[in-house]
Design a protein around this motif. Sequence first.
Motif, PDB file in Angstrom:
ATOM      1  N   SER A 122       5.100 -14.558  13.314  1.00 37.38           N
ATOM      2  CA  SER A 122       6.318 -13.786  13.041  1.00 37.38           C
ATOM      3  C   SER A 122       6.170 -12.341  13.498  1.00 37.38           C
ATOM      4  N   ILE A 123       4.973 -11.774  13.316  1.00 37.61           N
ATOM      5  CA  ILE A 123       4.723 -10.392  13.735  1.00 37.61           C
ATOM      6  C   ILE A 123       4.848 -10.258  15.243  1.00 37.61           C
ATOM      7  N   PHE A 124       4.257 -11.185  15.984  1.00 38.63           N
ATOM      8  CA  PHE A 124       4.324 -11.120  17.445  1.00 38.63           C
ATOM      9  C   PHE A 124       5.735 -11.364  17.960  1.00 38.63           C
ATOM     10  N   LYS A 125       6.508 -12.161  17.220  1.00 39.28           N
ATOM     11  CA  LYS A 125       7.895 -12.424  17.617  1.00 39.28           C
ATOM     12  C   LYS A 125       8.826 -11.330  17.118  1.00 39.28           C
ATOM     13  N   ILE A 160       6.201   1.357  14.938  1.00 33.44           N
ATOM     14  CA  ILE A 160       5.164   0.747  14.099  1.00 33.44           C
ATOM     15  C   ILE A 160       5.757  -0.261  13.117  1.00 33.44           C
ATOM     16  N   ARG A 161       7.022  -0.086  12.756  1.00 38.44           N
ATOM     17  CA  ARG A 161       7.683  -1.082  11.915  1.00 38.44           C
ATOM     18  C   ARG A 161       7.912  -2.378  12.678  1.00 38.44           C
ATOM     19  N   LYS A 162       8.334  -2.253  13.920  1.00 44.45           N
ATOM     20  CA  LYS A 162       8.649  -3.418  14.738  1.00 44.45           C
ATOM     21  C   LYS A 162       7.480  -4.378  14.819  1.00 44.45           C
ATOM     22  N   ILE A 171       2.763  -2.513  12.130  1.00 47.42           N
ATOM     23  CA  ILE A 171       1.591  -1.645  12.102  1.00 47.42           C
ATOM     24  C   ILE A 171       1.606  -0.781  10.847  1.00 47.42           C
ATOM     25  N   ASP A 172       2.802  -0.446  10.379  1.00 47.17           N
ATOM     26  CA  ASP A 172       2.916   0.398   9.185  1.00 47.17           C
ATOM     27  C   ASP A 172       2.330  -0.258   7.948  1.00 47.17           C
ATOM     28  N   GLU A 173       2.167  -1.597   7.982  1.00 42.61           N
ATOM     29  CA  GLU A 173       1.679  -2.322   6.809  1.00 42.61           C
ATOM     30  C   GLU A 173       0.148  -2.327   6.689  1.00 42.61           C
ATOM     31  N   LEU A 174      -0.565  -1.911   7.729  1.00 39.86           N
ATOM     32  CA  LEU A 174      -2.029  -2.029   7.744  1.00 39.86           C
ATOM     33  C   LEU A 174      -2.731  -1.342   6.564  1.00 39.86           C
ATOM     34  N   PRO A 175      -2.257  -0.176   6.099  1.00 38.91           N
ATOM     35  CA  PRO A 175      -2.943   0.455   4.953  1.00 38.91           C
ATOM     36  C   PRO A 175      -2.930  -0.372   3.678  1.00 38.91           C
ATOM     37  N   GLN A 176      -2.147  -1.441   3.643  1.00 37.90           N
ATOM     38  CA  GLN A 176      -2.121  -2.275   2.445  1.00 37.90           C
ATOM     39  C   GLN A 176      -3.432  -3.027   2.221  1.00 37.90           C
ATOM     40  N   PHE A 177      -4.319  -3.003   3.218  1.00 40.65           N
ATOM     41  CA  PHE A 177      -5.666  -3.529   2.979  1.00 40.65           C
ATOM     42  C   PHE A 177      -6.360  -2.728   1.880  1.00 40.65           C
ATOM     43  N   ILE A 178      -5.967  -1.457   1.738  1.00 43.43           N
ATOM     44  CA  ILE A 178      -6.496  -0.624   0.644  1.00 43.43           C
ATOM     45  C   ILE A 178      -6.035  -1.191  -0.695  1.00 43.43           C
ATOM     46  N   MET A 219       1.223 -10.375   2.831  1.00 40.84           N
ATOM     47  CA  MET A 219       1.919 -11.378   3.626  1.00 40.84           C
ATOM     48  C   MET A 219       2.466 -12.426   2.666  1.00 40.84           C
ATOM     49  N   GLY A 220       3.701 -12.839   2.889  1.00 37.42           N
ATOM     50  CA  GLY A 220       4.294 -13.806   1.983  1.00 37.42           C
ATOM     51  C   GLY A 220       5.097 -14.862   2.689  1.00 37.42           C
ATOM     52  N   TYR A 221       5.562 -15.831   1.929  1.00 36.93           N
ATOM     53  CA  TYR A 221       6.358 -16.927   2.477  1.00 36.93           C
ATOM     54  C   TYR A 221       7.696 -16.413   2.984  1.00 36.93           C
ATOM     55  N   TRP A 222       8.235 -15.379   2.315  1.00 40.15           N
ATOM     56  CA  TRP A 222       9.498 -14.769   2.750  1.00 40.15           C
ATOM     57  C   TRP A 222       9.345 -14.161   4.138  1.00 40.15           C
ATOM     58  N   GLN A 223       8.250 -13.422   4.362  1.00 41.22           N
ATOM     59  CA  GLN A 223       8.001 -12.836   5.674  1.00 41.22           C
ATOM     60  C   GLN A 223       7.803 -13.923   6.730  1.00 41.22           C
ATOM     61  N   ALA A 224       7.056 -14.945   6.371  1.00 39.09           N
ATOM     62  CA  ALA A 224       6.781 -16.029   7.308  1.00 39.09           C
ATOM     63  C   ALA A 224       8.046 -16.794   7.682  1.00 39.09           C
TER      64      ALA A 224
END
Length: 206
Positions: free
Chosen positions: A198-201, A106-108, A111-118, A156-161
């Motif tokens: 970036s997520i898909f890659k 889920i990290r790869k 998926i683990d980040e989805l709860p951050q919508f809360i 989501m941030g510029y660092w992640q992107a």
Amino acid sequence: MSLPYLFVKRLLDMILSALALLFLSPFFLVMFGIYHVGDNKGPMFFKQKRIGQYGKPFYIYKFRSMVVGADKKLRANPRLFKKYVDNNYKLPPDEDPRVTKFGSFIRKYSIDELPQFINILKGDMALIGPRPVVQVELKEYGNKVGKLLAVKPGAMGYWQASGRSNIEYPERCDVELYYVDHASLWFDTKIFFKNIISIFKTDGAY
């Protein structure tokens, strides 16, 4: 940052996070079941204290990717904890005894980040912004920490992107602060789509 920009940004955050949580509710139920069987048995959510806007702490939510009591397990090994700190508060996947097999998956794919919508719906975070850091990481920003904390952290941030874990401190500071200086709806949109790519890659995901 102008008031109209901040108003539209918050409005979009509320609408998109509410729709995402509604759409993802069946998936959350599936995850709830997964965390009740086998090696994954335990709490579904992992909560960690992060530093938010104006230095206000909050708890970030993630799907748990580690064993129960992961922080204690890490700190119990001084050598490993030092490597964790020296490696920009990360450990290589094959050396991290805390991460489960399911957690690695889920990290790869983030998926683990989805709860951050809360967190976004609550107002702790924005959809786009610098990633929220733990207290100890603030020292990496030196005398520019005030600029980092002047804005709401993002899922989501510029660092992640730009490559996530492939970009380490101090370069990460420059990337995150560049966003603070250039934030706009157009830049936010650009960052959003770059994050999706970036997520898909799976760039820098661990």
